[in-house]
Design a protein around this motif. Structure first.
Motif, PDB file in Angstrom:
ATOM      1  N   LYS A  49       0.647  -1.397  -0.046  1.00 41.12           N
ATOM      2  CA  LYS A  49      -0.064  -0.068  -0.219  1.00 41.12           C
ATOM      3  C   LYS A  49       0.773   1.303  -0.014  1.00 41.12           C
ATOM      4  CE  LYS A  49      -3.348   0.839   2.723  1.00 41.12           C
ATOM      5  NZ  LYS A  49      -4.656   1.334   2.203  1.00 41.12           N
ATOM      6  N   ARG A  51       1.999   2.404   2.728  1.00 39.82           N
ATOM      7  CA  ARG A  51       1.356   2.884   3.828  1.00 39.82           C
ATOM      8  C   ARG A  51       2.513   3.357   5.020  1.00 39.82           C
ATOM      9  NH1 ARG A  51      -4.365   2.128   6.194  1.00 39.82           N
ATOM     10  NH2 ARG A  51      -4.486   2.345   8.258  1.00 39.82           N
ATOM     11  N   SER A 136      -7.697  -0.804   4.128  1.00 39.01           N
ATOM     12  CA  SER A 136      -8.410  -0.738   2.805  1.00 39.01           C
ATOM     13  C   SER A 136      -7.328  -1.368   1.719  1.00 39.01           C
ATOM     14  CB  SER A 136      -9.131   0.817   2.692  1.00 39.01           C
ATOM     15  OG  SER A 136      -8.094   1.722   2.737  1.00 39.01           O
ATOM     16  N   ASN A 138      -5.981   0.127  -1.310  1.00 38.02           N
ATOM     17  CA  ASN A 138      -5.659   0.990  -2.192  1.00 38.02           C
ATOM     18  C   ASN A 138      -4.437   1.610  -1.713  1.00 38.02           C
ATOM     19  OD1 ASN A 138      -7.593   1.961   0.347  1.00 38.02           O
ATOM     20  ND2 ASN A 138      -6.114   3.554  -0.299  1.00 38.02           N
ATOM     21  N   SER A 144     -10.757   4.473  -1.550  1.00 39.18           N
ATOM     22  CA  SER A 144     -10.943   3.304  -1.044  1.00 39.18           C
ATOM     23  C   SER A 144     -11.550   2.294  -2.128  1.00 39.18           C
ATOM     24  CB  SER A 144     -11.579   3.244   0.350  1.00 39.18           C
ATOM     25  OG  SER A 144     -10.878   3.925   1.285  1.00 39.18           O
ATOM     26  N   GLU A 173     -16.115   3.685   5.093  1.00 37.91           N
ATOM     27  CA  GLU A 173     -15.204   2.785   6.356  1.00 37.91           C
ATOM     28  C   GLU A 173     -16.314   2.745   7.402  1.00 37.91           C
ATOM     29  OE1 GLU A 173     -13.988   5.073   4.233  1.00 37.91           O
ATOM     30  OE2 GLU A 173     -12.077   4.273   3.374  1.00 37.91           O
ATOM     31  N   HIS A 224      -6.660  12.621   2.341  1.00 34.95           N
ATOM     32  CA  HIS A 224      -6.779  11.259   2.095  1.00 34.95           C
ATOM     33  C   HIS A 224      -7.918  10.906   1.283  1.00 34.95           C
ATOM     34  CE1 HIS A 224      -5.344   7.323   4.279  1.00 34.95           C
ATOM     35  NE2 HIS A 224      -6.573   7.185   3.960  1.00 34.95           N
TER      36      HIS A 224
HETATM   37 MG    MG Z   1      -7.851   3.468   4.220  1.00 34.31          MG
END
Ligand code: MG
Ligand code: AMP
Length: 332
Positions: A49, A51, A136, A138, A144, A173, A224
């Motif tokens: 991700k 992330r 998620s 993505n 998402s 979410e 986001h």
């Molecule tokens: Mg997310």
């Protein structure tokens, strides 16, 4: 796409047991799931991700009993919320115990847990003897995913298998509530369960943290859920912008077909015309929530460059829709 997308729960379970990540359908959005007790498996989620490690993950479990294996000090409110909304789109943040790796919680002494309300996710979780860490599915910061194809489009080459559970029923979410010792329950993130529904179960709830930027919910970044097109609130649309060069591909995303008041420009009489889309033609907030992310993705897929959106009514689920729109439109 080969055999990458399918409904083979056994195959997914086998991959997860061998430390691989899998695309997971839930009622909220699609997750990128891995063994939530295995730091190696979890680190692949962050890598795929892109992330940042400061953004903690939600642990998905099959039962309240399983949630209790990883957490402690449940307040009355936490028990009431789990009883009322699980399986469902409510995440509880609770004190964690040693079984939960620091990678899941970004080093926090608390962990976010929920039971997803999706038959395939539940079937999978019941076959496993570990919880699934799943954010998620993505690339970090992007919209998402709410279908298996959305996951495939962006992460298909990095994920060995994506379980297909159809389009997500909720499309937004989960709502996150922190229930920590010696503190009032707090809403950390608006989501599919409205503040009103929560207060029906545990009474008035502290939602001060959702009002502004929020250091105690690490994932609550101002920017986001953003598509690549330039997204802006409709109230900022000026006549000059309607005259952008013809290379610009412009759209307006309306909440419903109800005529909006106080708009600066008459959107019905532009020349050249700007394409119009509706989150829900008849103003059904559930449908609008379900459509939001797939519409934002569609603007990118159709190569729109500028999209102006109308806010949802700021009540119930409309607040969570507006929260996502605000972050999606925030400057990078
Ligand atoms: Mg997310
Ligand atoms: P995602 O699964 O991508 O929707 O992200 C999960 C979000 O849950 C994070 O971005 C945080 O906002 C929140 N979260 C997860 N764990 C915690 C925690 N221990 N404390 C506070 N918030 C959390």
């Amino acid at each position: 796409m080969g055999g990458k997308i399918g409904t083979d729960v056994e195959l997914a379970a086998g991959l997860l047991r061998s430390g691989k990540p899998v695309g997971l359908p839930t009622e909220t959005v699609y997750g990128l799931a891995a063994n939530g007790l295995d730091p190696n498996a979890i680190s692949q989620i962050f890598e795929i991700k892109n992330r940042p490690f400061f953004d903690p993950l939600i642990l998905h479990v099959a039962s309240i009993q399983q949630a209790m294996e990883f957490t402690h000090s449940w307040s009355e409110e936490a028990k009431q919320l789990a009883a009322a909304f699980w399986p469902g789109p409510l995440t509880l943040v609770l004190p964690k115990n040693n079984l939960v790796p620091d990678l899941v919680t970004s080093g926090n002494p608390t962990v976010a847990v929920r039971i997803p309300n999706h038959s395939i996710a539940l079937e999978l979780l019941q076959q496993l003897d570990f919880p699934l860490a799943a954010p998620s599915a993505n690339p970090f910061g992007y919209v998402s995913p709410t279908t298996a194809m959305h996951v495939f489009d962006q992460l298909g080459d990095k994920v060995p298998y994506i379980l297909d559970g159809g389009p997500c029923m909720r499309g937004l979410e989960s709502t996150i509530v922190a229930c920590l010792p010696n503190q009032q329950p707090k809403i950390l993130r608006l989501g599919s369960i409205s503040v009103h529904e929560i207060s029906m179960v545990i009474g008035e709830i502290d939602e001060s943290l959702t009002q502004n930027s929020n250091p105690s919910a690490p994932g609550q970044l101002d920017q986001h859920y953003s598509p690549y097109c330039k997204l802006e609130a409709l109230e900022n649309l000026t006549f000059a912008q309607t005259q952008l060069p013809t290379t610009a591909k412009k759209a307006i995303l309306l909440f419903s077909k109800t005529k909006i008041q106080n708009q600066l420009v008459d959107i019905d009489n532009f020349t050249p015309k700007i394409d119009k889309f509706y989150l829900s033609e008849n103003g059904d907030t559930n449908q609008a929530a379900q459509q939001l992310f797939s519409m934002l993705r569609q603007f990118d897929a159709l190569k729109y460059t500028h999209v102006w959106f109308e806010w949802a009514p700021e009540t119930g689920l409309g607040r969570a829709i507006n929260d996502r729109l605000r972050r999606a439109a925030a400057k990078r």
